[in-house]
Enzyme design. Sequence first.
Site, PDB file in Angstrom:
ATOM      1  N   CYS A 132       0.839  -1.196   0.000  1.00  9.95           N
ATOM      2  CA  CYS A 132       0.000   0.000   0.000  1.00  9.95           C
ATOM      3  C   CYS A 132       0.877   1.250   0.000  1.00  9.95           C
ATOM      4  O   CYS A 132       1.544   1.539   0.999  1.00  9.95           O
ATOM      5  CB  CYS A 132      -0.915  -0.003   1.220  1.00  9.95           C
ATOM      6  SG  CYS A 132      -2.039   1.419   1.268  1.00  9.95           S
ATOM      7  N   PRO A 133       0.886   2.017  -1.088  1.00 11.41           N
ATOM      8  CA  PRO A 133       1.699   3.246  -1.109  1.00 11.41           C
ATOM      9  C   PRO A 133       1.168   4.318  -0.171  1.00 11.41           C
ATOM     10  O   PRO A 133       1.906   5.212   0.238  1.00 11.41           O
ATOM     11  CB  PRO A 133       1.619   3.690  -2.568  1.00 11.41           C
ATOM     12  CG  PRO A 133       0.338   3.104  -3.083  1.00 11.41           C
ATOM     13  CD  PRO A 133       0.174   1.803  -2.367  1.00 11.41           C
TER      14      PRO A 133
END
Length: 264
Positions: free
Chosen positions: A137-138
């Site tokens: 998850c950025p």
Amino acid sequence: MAAALAADEPIWRIAAEKINATVGAVLCVFVFLYYVDVACVILPWLSYSVPGTLHLMLLTATTGLALFCYFKCMVVNPGRVPPGWQPDTEPQAAPVQEVKKKDGAPRYCKKCNHYKPPRSHHCRVCNRCVLRMDHHCPWVNNCIGHANYRSFFLLLVYCSMALLHTSWLLISHVVHIVRSARMASVVRVGPKATPVALEAGTSQHLLLHIGLQALAIAVALPTSIAVVSLLTWHVRMVATNKTTIEHAEVSLSLGASVYLCTNS
């Protein structure tokens, strides 16, 4: 197992290393939406009445819990492979370890130089294998895996509640301002509930708060749709006991099978 999942560095140092432009933008959205909802909607419109106090308490609780879960997703190790882990070599009636698709051998990560436990995958961004990896998850600058998936799921729940609450309050206040403008009455703006007479013309103070609310709605509505959609997706993943990667692998294998059948 718990020791293997624990972080080797202090939490404050991990948090400092995780903060980048994306994480900073997410935190700014948290602060901005909460400030506009409280200072431009709840306090000037509902004040400290019973409805106003209840709205303030609920919004503060959901936003605070969402931030807590956000930081947990960011700093908690998603699940590292225990050092020296080896697949079970004893014969079993129903083997549980995952095997390679080609030769049936246990899965081995050439980049980390160790065997992969079931449902683990190598993250190219974090450059490590993660137990029960769901995705990278950025937005939290971390992988979502075995150790922090619960925090990630709760983050989606609390964010959905806070965003829907925020959007509803913002839109309701806009409707209130429009109705007040038609009746040429007084609107209170700002955290000090400064009265502004609409019949005297639109002041710069009122325009500033209207602009802040318009920007907040433009941010809150699409973000609400995205987060609620993501929550719906992960409810489905939890119900079927799958990760996002596993679902993608099944979809790809089914697509390949259909392609081979149609072209054979």
